[in-house]
Structures are given as structure tokens and as C-alpha cells.
Scaffold this motif. Structure first.
Motif, mmCIF file in Angstrom:
data_model
loop_
_atom_site.group_PDB
_atom_site.id
_atom_site.type_symbol
_atom_site.label_atom_id
_atom_site.label_comp_id
_atom_site.label_asym_id
_atom_site.label_seq_id
_atom_site.Cartn_x
_atom_site.Cartn_y
_atom_site.Cartn_z
ATOM 1 N N ALA A 266 0.873 -1.129 -0.258
ATOM 2 C CA ALA A 266 -0.107 0.074 0.029
ATOM 3 C C ALA A 266 0.879 1.349 0.048
ATOM 4 O O ALA A 266 0.584 2.091 -0.769
ATOM 5 C CB ALA A 266 -1.014 -0.053 1.184
ATOM 6 N N ALA A 270 0.646 4.131 -2.729
ATOM 7 C CA ALA A 270 0.285 5.429 -2.494
ATOM 8 C C ALA A 270 1.427 6.509 -2.910
ATOM 9 O O ALA A 270 1.085 7.523 -3.382
ATOM 10 C CB ALA A 270 0.167 5.569 -1.229
ATOM 11 N N SER A 369 -9.330 12.889 5.904
ATOM 12 C CA SER A 369 -9.049 12.931 4.221
ATOM 13 C C SER A 369 -9.032 14.381 3.576
ATOM 14 O O SER A 369 -8.244 14.646 2.783
ATOM 15 C CB SER A 369 -10.230 12.229 3.642
ATOM 16 O OG SER A 369 -11.418 12.687 3.810
ATOM 17 N N PRO A 373 -5.081 13.837 2.380
ATOM 18 C CA PRO A 373 -5.644 12.717 1.641
ATOM 19 C C PRO A 373 -4.466 11.557 1.508
ATOM 20 O O PRO A 373 -4.750 10.272 1.638
ATOM 21 C CB PRO A 373 -5.767 12.859 0.306
ATOM 22 C CG PRO A 373 -6.109 14.572 0.508
ATOM 23 C CD PRO A 373 -5.158 14.737 1.431
ATOM 24 N N THR A 376 -4.640 9.570 4.604
ATOM 25 C CA THR A 376 -5.783 8.705 4.677
ATOM 26 C C THR A 376 -5.639 7.313 3.922
ATOM 27 O O THR A 376 -6.035 6.414 4.315
ATOM 28 C CB THR A 376 -6.919 9.520 4.163
ATOM 29 O OG1 THR A 376 -7.034 10.704 4.951
ATOM 30 C CG2 THR A 376 -8.231 8.793 4.452
ATOM 31 N N VAL A 377 -5.129 7.495 2.695
ATOM 32 C CA VAL A 377 -4.722 6.282 1.925
ATOM 33 C C VAL A 377 -3.804 5.379 2.599
ATOM 34 O O VAL A 377 -3.869 4.106 2.656
ATOM 35 C CB VAL A 377 -4.186 6.728 0.585
ATOM 36 C CG1 VAL A 377 -3.755 5.612 -0.230
ATOM 37 C CG2 VAL A 377 -5.097 7.748 -0.090
ATOM 38 N N LEU A 381 -5.927 1.722 2.795
ATOM 39 C CA LEU A 381 -5.551 0.823 1.721
ATOM 40 C C LEU A 381 -5.014 -0.474 2.267
ATOM 41 O O LEU A 381 -5.261 -1.452 1.683
ATOM 42 C CB LEU A 381 -4.456 1.576 0.777
ATOM 43 C CG LEU A 381 -4.160 0.851 -0.530
ATOM 44 C CD1 LEU A 381 -5.343 0.448 -1.425
ATOM 45 C CD2 LEU A 381 -3.103 1.428 -1.369
#
Length: 568
Positions: A266, A270, A369, A373, A376-377, A381
Motif C-alpha cells: 500500500a 500510494a 481525508s 488525503p 488517509t490512503v 489501503l
């Protein structure tokens, strides 16, 4: 042009790795790692693993050497996600943090010597008790958390075999995870919310439960938090040493638990997406970050290389050949229901609190987010990748596989609580009073979470000794005691080696005593009913329920039944 100054320390390490990879592995070493009585296939798998281990040394050596001597001018300016709030801690905040960590240690050592549950017994008997070479040379199943097995072996060797010694690495990883949560939360949300998150996790029923569980899940959580913080640091500063630390943290996480693989995956996705969004030319791509992710991958390969053939054979076995292939544990709905049910464990108003937590999570995730953002991912994720992979391969959806996301969840819940409380007090003109409202609301959540702790300490995870002692105190000289199914592994392997074992209806009928009563002890009733329905039918028809011994493990109740001697 200024001469390039390579990192001498990394150069030395790279040379040593290359030398190790170039040397052949003595056959006597691989022979020592092979279990006695192993098949030719097992021997071949370990020999292939030895070749892969050498390959890993070469790959890591080459990559480290390349990173150490690369001209610094090849590194683009950092990607620079949100740099954090940069607040310094006041004296009172430092005292609060130290006090919370001391409380956390006390809560996690208290009653850490209660009964082991089934998986912990398996860990002890199969992956800790064997000699060191056998531990290093076997995988067996995903119940073997490789690094945890080694650390637990060291613990029981130094301290003697006991429940607390077996669980000591989990306790220490739990405390490390609390520290990592505070550091990451400071960067994401600032000091105030970081302290509130630390307080919430300190008294968390689930975190204490897993900290007293001789498995690698608290290590998974700690490695997830540390690697996420190091990634943010590495992307912000683009220092070679930080990328090396990040790669090491991912290797440790992988060595602890296979599901950690979704975290660096992840991270890479990202970071690549962020780089593509912020960079318009290939020459501006942050190549050092690519090197950091590659090093993380090769180090993760290294820690599994020796056992990789065994690991792959286990992971890619036919799901239809595995017990419980169609059981509810593989259903997404069961995962959701079980997760929500366990969130309210031990609480009188459990369902109401779960609803509040879910609502605050949604609010907190939306707020986070909007603020960042990218972070947050990073939070969301890994769990999505894990869920998708488990569904794709038809594996059991155990909630504990997502335990690494607990720290992220706590940060999000605290963010949501602060947002809701401050919005409710928005009419107040003084910002300090609005902030106080956020602290008060979150503190109420901390108190509600702490209210579950008496239930946590009331019972062991599974009360094997309670059931054993109760049956032994009531048996007559001619009575027979039989442990069934999974309970047989716990009793015959650890708690009552002298008992008899049955795994099917036929085996139990053959053990029925003609001179006395027959006592049966079993656990995980749903598992038994699914795996051996005929055996469960026999128990219900011919054996009287005597007593059930509850524990804190879901469906982990120990059931005792008794049947009079059959008529002659």
C-alpha cells in the motif's frame, strides 16, 4: 564537480552481504535444519531455500552498494507529504505520556500468566519447544509467526517455560506499538490528539488481550505504525538512512506476520500515485524512494528465503483440501458481524458504544481525508488489499488479520470525537473551551473503554485448567476422560498428556468405558459441529451436559459432557 562521498557503513554491509552470497552453504548446516523423519520433498524444499537465501544476500548486497555510492544529485527533491504539526511537548504532556505508558505496562503484565488458548499451545509445542535448528528450518503453517517463535524461544530459554515468558514478546511489542502510535499521531494530528489516542489504546480491551497473546499481532501493529511513520519521514526528507530504516522496519514486519506484506505494498502504491500527481517529468521522479521500496522488498525476501518454498506450498494449497473450506469464517458478512460484536466485548452498553465508534470513525475519516488525503490512503489501503486478497484466495477472514490497522482506527476515532465535540460547542466564542469539549468527549470514550477491563481479567482466554481440575475432582477410578478435536491438541500437548483423544464418532465409541463413566471435554463447538457432525450428534444424544467454562476468546468455551457406562 564535487566528488561523491559514499556511505561507508552501508558499503561495508554491502560487501559482507556479497561475500556471504558468493560462498557456498555447508551441507552440514542444511542437514542440521532438516527435521528428523522429514520427507525427501521437505529436504529438497530446504535445499532450494538455502539457494534462495544466498540469492537474497547477493540482491541485498548489490542494491545496498548501489544506494551507498549513487550520486546524491540523482535524488530529486522530496515528495513532501504533509510535514506534521511540529509541536513541542510541554512538561505536563511529557508526564502524561510517561504515566500512560507505565499504566499500559501494568495492565499488560497483570494476569499475563493465565491459561494459554489453543493457538498459543500450538505455538509452544510446535514452534518454541523444538531445538533452535528445527525452529529455523520449518514453517509448518501460518500459525508459525517466524520471528515471534524465535523471540519466544529466547524468552522461555532465559526465564523458564511459563505462560508469561511465552507471552513476553507480545507484551513488549504491545508497549512498543503504543509508543509508535503516539509518535505517528503527533505527526498526523498534533500533541493533544496524540495523547488522547495513546490513552484510548492504553485501556483498550482488545490491545491488552492481544498483548497477552503469544502471537505476533502486537508486533504486526507496532511494525505497521513504525513503518508508516518512517515512510512519511523518508518522503519528506529523502535521506538514505531514513529509507534504510524504513526497509528494515518492513523486513521485521514481514518476519513477524505474512499479512504485513499489504502495508509496504500500500505504501508503494500510494507513494507512486503521489509522485505521478506531483511530478510531470520522468527525470524529476524520486529515484531514491524507488530504491528504498526495492530494498524493503529484497530484505523481506531475505528473511523468508530459507523457508520460501515451504511458505509458497502452504499459501497456494488447494482451498478445497483445507478443513472448513465452506465455513462461515470465510464470509465477509461474518467478518463484519464478528468485528462489530468483539468491539463491544465486556461492555454492558456494547452495541450502543459500537454504534458511536462507527459514527465517529466515519466523521474522523472524512476530516482526516480533507486535511491529508495521502495519510488517509496509508491508513485505509492496507486493510482493503488484505481483504481483497483473502477473498480472492478463499481464505478465512479472521478479524485478527486486520489488527495492524487498530492504531490507525484509534487515531481516526479520536479525530472524529474532537470534530464532533468542537462542532457541538461551536457557539462558544473561546476556542480553548471548544478544545476542552473535544478532550472531554474523548476522555469519556477512554472511560467507557476502561469499563470493559474487569471482563477481560475475569476469565482466561480459554479455561483449560479450570475444566481439567473440575473433571479430575469428580471422576471415579474407572472413569475415562477423552479430549475431542482441537481440545485434544491442547490437553494432550500441554495440560493433560495422560488423557485419551478422539477426533471422530468412531474413535469416541471405541473409547467408551465399560467399567465407568466417560467424560468428554471439547472446545469451539461450531468448529466441531462443522468438521464432525456425527460426533456432535453423538454428544448431544448420549452425553449429558455437565458444565461449560467460559473464556474471553470468542467460541472458545470449554464444554464438559458425561455419559454413564453403556449397558452390557
Amino acid at each position: 564537480m564535487q566528488a561523491v562521498k559514499p556511505n561507508r557503513g552501508l558499503v561495508v554491509v554491502a560487501v559482507l552481504l556479497l561475500a556471504g552470497g558468493a560462498l557456498p552453504i555447508d551441507a552440514r548446516l542444511t542437514d542440521a535444519l532438516i527435521l528428523s523423519g522429514s520427507s525427501s520433498e521437505s529436504r529438497l524444499a530446504l535445499e532450494r531455500g538455502a539457494d534462495l537465501f544466498r540469492l537474497g544476500l547477493l540482491l541485498n548486497g548489490l542494491l545496498l552498494l548501489l544506494l551507498a555510492v549513487t550520486d546524491r544529485r540523482l535524488a530529486a527533491s522530496p515528495i513532501r507529504p504533509a510535514a506534521g504539526r511540529g509541536e513541542s511537548l510541554s512538561g505536563g504532556q511529557k508526564v502524561t505520556v510517561v504515566g500512560l505508558l507505565a499504566l499500559a505496562a501494568a495492565l499488560r503484565f497483570y494476569r499475563s500468566g493465565t491459561d494459554l488458548w489453543f493457538d498459543e499451545v500450538v505455538t509452544l509445542t510446535q514452534f518454541v519447544r523444538p531445538p533452535w535448528p528445527e525452529i529455523l528450518g520449518q514453517f509448518g503453517s501460518d500459525n508459525n509467526h517466524l520471528l515471534y517463535s524465535l523471540l519466544a524461544k529466547a524468552s522461555v530459554t532465559l526465564l523458564g517455560e511459563s505462560e508469561t515468558a511465552l507471552r513476553l514478546p507480545a507484551i513488549l511489542f504491545g508497549l512498543a506499538g503504543l509508543g509508535a502510535l503516539f509518535v505517528l499521531a503527533r505527526r498526523v494530528s498534533g500533541n493533544r490528539e496524540a495523547i488522547l489516542a495513546l490513552a484510548l489504546l492504553t485501556v483498550s480491551y482488545h490491545h491488552i488481550w492481544f498483548s497477552q497473546n503469544a502471537r505476533a499481532y502486537t508486533g504486526l501493529l507496532a511494525a505497521t505504525l513504525v513503518s508508516t511513520w518512517l515512510l512519511l519521514e523518508a518522503l519528506s526528507r529523502d535521506r538514505l538512512t531514513t529509507w534504510f530504516a524504513y526497509a528494515m522496519s518492513t523486513a521485521v514486519g514481514m518476519w513477524l506476520h505474512l499479512t504485513f506484506a499489504f502495508v509496504p505494498t500500500a505504501h508503494a502504491i500510494a507513494a507512486l500515485a503521489l509522485a505521478l500527481l506531483r511530478r510531470s517529468e520522468l527525470r524529476s521522479f524520486p529515484w531514491r524512494s524507488l530504491g528504498g521500496f526495492l530494498l524493503a522488498a529484497t530484505l523481506a525476501f531475505q528473511v523468508y528465503a530459507l523457508l520460501l518454498p515451504q511458505v509458497l506450498a502452504f499459501l497456494f494449497r488447494d482451498p478445497a483440501a483445507v478443513d472448513l473450506a465452506d465455513f462461515e469464517w470465510r464470509e465477509p458478512w461474518w467478518l463484519l458481524v464478528e468485528t462489530l460484536r468483539r468491539l463491544g466485548a465486556g461492555l454492558f452498553f456494547g452495541e450502543m458504544l459500537v454504534a458511536v465508534v462507527v459514527a465517529l470513525s466515519v466523521v474522523g475519516l472524512v476530516s482526516l481525508s480533507r486535511r491529508d488525503p495521502f495519510v488517509t490512503v496509508l491508513f485505509v489501503l492496507p486493510s482493503l488489499l488484505c481483504l481483497g486478497t483473502l477473498l480472492l484466495f478463499g481464505r478465512s477472514l479472521w478479524p485478527r488479520f486486520f489488527f495492524g490497522a487498530l492504531g490507525f482506527g484509534v487515531v481516526v476515532i479520536v479525530r472524529g470525537a474532537v470534530v464532533v465535540a468542537e462542532a457541538a460547542m461551536s457557539a462558544l466564542r473561546r476556542p480553548s473551551l471548544r478544545r476542552l469539549g473535544g478532550v472531554g468527549f474523548t476522555s469519556a470514550l477512554v472511560v467507557a473503554s476502561a469499563a470493559a477491563l474487569p471482563a477481560l481479567y475475569r476469565y482466561p482466554k480459554q479455561d483449560f485448567t479450570g475444566a481439567r481440575d473440575w473433571v479430575v475432582s469428580r471422576r471415579q477410578p474407572n472413569d475415562t476422560i477423552v479430549a475431542l478435536d482441537l481440545a485434544a491438541g491442547a490437553y494432550l500437548g500441554y495440560y493433560a498428556p495422560e488423557w485419551k483423544m478422539a477426533r471422530s464418532e468412531g474413535e469416541l465409541r471405541a473409547l467408551r468405558s465399560t467399567g465407568g463413566a466417560t467424560w468428554v471435554v471439547y472446545t469451539f463447538p461450531a468448529h466441531l459441529a462443522d468438521k464432525a457432525p456425527d460426533l456432535m450428534r453423538l454428544l448431544r444424544e448420549e452425553f449429558e451436559l455437565e458444565r461449560a467454562f467460559p473464556g474471553t476468546l470468542g467460541d472458545g468455551v470449554i464444554v464438559v459432557r458425561r455419559a454413564a457406562p453403556p449397558a452390557l
